[in-house]
Enzyme design. Structure first.
Site, PDB file in Angstrom:
ATOM      1  N   SER A  35       0.817  -1.330   0.071  1.00  0.00           N
ATOM      2  CA  SER A  35       0.008  -0.154  -0.110  1.00  0.00           C
ATOM      3  C   SER A  35       0.877   1.257  -0.028  1.00  0.00           C
ATOM      4  O   SER A  35       0.441   2.386  -0.194  1.00  0.00           O
ATOM      5  CB  SER A  35      -0.781  -0.171   1.141  1.00  0.00           C
TER       6      SER A  35
ATOM      7  N   THR B 271     -12.648 -11.675  22.342  1.00  0.00           N
ATOM      8  CA  THR B 271     -13.004 -10.483  21.956  1.00  0.00           C
ATOM      9  C   THR B 271     -14.370 -10.551  21.437  1.00  0.00           C
ATOM     10  O   THR B 271     -14.825 -11.526  20.785  1.00  0.00           O
ATOM     11  CB  THR B 271     -12.381  -9.497  21.094  1.00  0.00           C
ATOM     12  N   THR B 272     -15.271  -9.581  21.327  1.00  0.00           N
ATOM     13  CA  THR B 272     -16.621  -9.489  21.178  1.00  0.00           C
ATOM     14  C   THR B 272     -16.678  -9.678  19.462  1.00  0.00           C
ATOM     15  O   THR B 272     -16.091  -9.238  18.801  1.00  0.00           O
ATOM     16  CB  THR B 272     -17.287  -8.262  21.623  1.00  0.00           C
TER      17      THR B 272
ATOM     18  N   THR C 211      -9.418  -7.816   4.492  1.00  0.00           N
ATOM     19  CA  THR C 211      -9.976  -6.682   5.594  1.00  0.00           C
ATOM     20  C   THR C 211     -11.461  -6.623   4.725  1.00  0.00           C
ATOM     21  O   THR C 211     -11.523  -6.741   3.560  1.00  0.00           O
ATOM     22  CB  THR C 211      -9.263  -5.502   5.771  1.00  0.00           C
TER      23      THR C 211
ATOM     24  N   LYS D 264     -11.332  -1.826   3.728  1.00  0.00           N
ATOM     25  CA  LYS D 264     -10.888  -1.103   2.740  1.00  0.00           C
ATOM     26  C   LYS D 264     -11.720  -1.215   1.358  1.00  0.00           C
ATOM     27  O   LYS D 264     -12.916  -0.494   1.093  1.00  0.00           O
ATOM     28  CB  LYS D 264      -9.550  -1.416   2.409  1.00  0.00           C
TER      29      LYS D 264
ATOM     30  N   HIS E 218      -4.869  -4.890   0.279  1.00  0.00           N
ATOM     31  CA  HIS E 218      -5.288  -3.594  -0.568  1.00  0.00           C
ATOM     32  C   HIS E 218      -5.782  -4.304  -1.762  1.00  0.00           C
ATOM     33  O   HIS E 218      -5.612  -3.686  -2.972  1.00  0.00           O
ATOM     34  CB  HIS E 218      -3.900  -2.924  -0.645  1.00  0.00           C
TER      35      HIS E 218
HETATM   36  C1  LIG Z   1      -4.803  -1.865   6.880  1.00  0.00           C
HETATM   37  C2  LIG Z   1      -3.965  -2.984   6.780  1.00  0.00           C
HETATM   38  C3  LIG Z   1      -4.287  -4.067   7.513  1.00  0.00           C
HETATM   39  C4  LIG Z   1      -5.323  -3.823   8.694  1.00  0.00           C
HETATM   40  O1  LIG Z   1      -6.640  -4.044   8.331  1.00  0.00           O
HETATM   41  P1  LIG Z   1      -7.675  -3.198   8.921  1.00  0.00           P
HETATM   42  O2  LIG Z   1      -8.734  -3.893   8.816  1.00  0.00           O
HETATM   43  O3  LIG Z   1      -7.676  -1.807   8.721  1.00  0.00           O
HETATM   44  O4  LIG Z   1      -7.271  -3.544  10.478  1.00  0.00           O
HETATM   45  C5  LIG Z   1      -3.615  -5.198   7.389  1.00  0.00           C
HETATM   46  N1  LIG Z   1      -2.529  -5.339   6.072  1.00  0.00           N
HETATM   47  C6  LIG Z   1      -2.284  -4.523   5.587  1.00  0.00           C
HETATM   48  C7  LIG Z   1      -1.099  -4.714   4.489  1.00  0.00           C
HETATM   49  C8  LIG Z   1      -2.961  -3.005   5.795  1.00  0.00           C
HETATM   50  O5  LIG Z   1      -2.656  -2.209   4.940  1.00  0.00           O
END
Ligand SMILES: *Cc1c(COP(=O)(O)O)cnc(C)c1O
Length: 409
Positions: free
Chosen positions: A197, A285-286, A253, A256, A225
């Site tokens: 990223s 964790t919840t 994730t 994003k 990403h």
């Molecule tokens: C943003 C990011 C994460 C973490 O993801 P989140 O859902 O925002 O916690 C993991 N790996 C990379 C490469 C990222 O840029």
């Protein structure tokens, strides 16, 4: 010693250092406007207009497809709030698993062509919890980590007993050198990302998988990403390159490209079940809130079917790069929708971003140490399907003006 005073003195000194080095982080208050992405309202000290806010164009959102405000996603979230309430009310084990959670995990597994998937509280937690669990599974494990891997992967690796080897970014010669030098009997894991990223470059997945096969290593790929953005159904670079079957664990994730919140891994059934059974970052964790889960599910179903959205993203990214090149502006050699513009020096980089916002109503994030090495500070531009030609022209005009002045100064 007065512990409290000593601690406060330490905090003040550290903050002073950050300010002196131009690395103190101010959070800019930006308000998303549903239906008008990537236009936001900026609530800043210099904000103008009604309520002290001013409308601006954001060029640094990780909501890469604008799905965070897509009508189908909003409707799913609102429906789930009305039907199930705002929070999960428990960990996955303690009444926090709803049919929605199971449906989303099924959807993720099918998207990535894997037998199973597991949700986490974020992508950060997914990497931290899954890597620390997997790297502790067999005695004497060793992990081979790309030098530009994300902080969450590094955190997961450090929490495990595994010996860590760092290969120069995307340098497969170096990776092989390290693999060859390691104990042939040690169980090995190669951990890397697809789209990086901060650089906008892409890893050669098949070549890395070739080395993994040759040296009998497991592959762990962060597609954070890339999910939503690449491949016929948007499952990522592994799908685009036809490499998904060669990757043992795909991590992603929901925050994003998917535009919502949460993280996950996908892989073999017993491997995923093992992580589910041992990973503290999942167990204690919840669970994700039902509206978040419903929104992510609606978003992924839309994304899988909407190839035109990905085509538009690709054409907008190409238009942005062409416009920067035509104006003679510097940029890193990006092979993705992420286009970094180098502005060396933490102070200079922050000042350029500040002027872009205050004078041109354009938000670009300055990226400083420790996110990138000192001297390689940059602005990180992210094209989306919603950045039109007029926005690109305005960005290039403003950047040209601000960078010329910065250079002359
Ligand atoms: C943003 C990011 C994460 C973490 O993801 P989140 O859902 O925002 O916690 C993991 N790996 C990379 C490469 C990222 O840029």
């Amino acid at each position: 010693m007065d512990t409290r005073q000593t601690l406060l003195d330490h905090c003040s000194r550290h903050l002073g250092t950050l300010r002196n080095e131009g690395r103190y982080r101010d959070f800019t208050r930006l308000e998303k406007i549903a239906g008008r992405f990537p236009t936001y309202r900026w609530h800043g000290p210099g904000g103008q207009g009604p309520g002290g806010a001013r409308e601006i164009t954001v060029w640094s959102a990780n909501d890469y497809l604008g799905m965070g405000t897509h009508p189908a996603v909003l409707e799913a979230a609102a429906g789930a709030v009305a039907a199930h309430g705002a929070g999960a009310g428990g960990t996955r084990n303690i009444s926090g698993t709803s049919p929605l959670h199971a449906a989303l995990e099924d959807e993720l597994a099918s998207w990535h062509g894997k037998p199973a998937a597991l949700l986490f509280g974020s992508g950060y937690l997914a990497n931290q919890a899954a890597l620390s669990a997997l790297l502790a599974a067999l005695p004497g494990m060793e992990v081979f980590s790309d030098a530009m891997n994300h902080a969450s992967m590094i955190d997961g690796m450090r929490r495990s007993p595994a010996k860590r080897h760092i290969w120069r970014h995307n340098d497969l010669g170096h990776l092989e050198e390290l693999l060859r030098a390691a104990d042939p009997a040690a169980p090995k894991v190669i951990a890397f990302e697809s789209v990086y990223s901060m650089e906008g470059d892409v890893a050669p997945l098949h070549a890395i998988c070739d080395l993994a096969e040759k040296y009998d290593a497991i592959t762990y790929l962060d597609e954070v990403h890339a999910v939503g953005l690449y491949g016929p159904q948007g499952a990522g670079i592994a799908e685009r390159d036809g490499a998904a079957a060669r990757i043992d664990v795909i991590e992603g994730t929901l925050a994003k490209g998917v535009g919502v919140f949460g993280g996950y891994i996908a892989g073999a059934a017993d491997l995923v079940d093992y992580v589910r059974s041992v990973a503290g970052g999942l167990i204690f964790t919840t669970a994700l809130p039902p509206p978040t889960v419903a929104a992510a599910l609606a978003s992924i179903r839309h994304i899988r079917a909407d190839a035109a959205l990905r085509e538009r993203l690709a054409s907008r990214a190409a238009a942005l790069k062409a416009a920067l090149d035509a104006a003679g502006l510097p940029r890193l050699d990006s092979h993705s929708h992420i286009v970094p513009v180098p502005v060396p020096g933490a102070d200079a980089c922050r000042a350029v971003a500040r002027r872009m916002l205050e004078e041109f109503s354009i938000y670009v994030t300055p990226i400083n140490y420790p996110t990138v090495p000192r001297g390689t500070e940059r602005l990180r531009l992210c094209a989306t399907p919603f950045h039109d030609d007029a926005m690109i022209a305005e960005l290039v005009r403003a950047l040209g003006e601000v960078l010329r002045v910065a250079k002359a100064a």
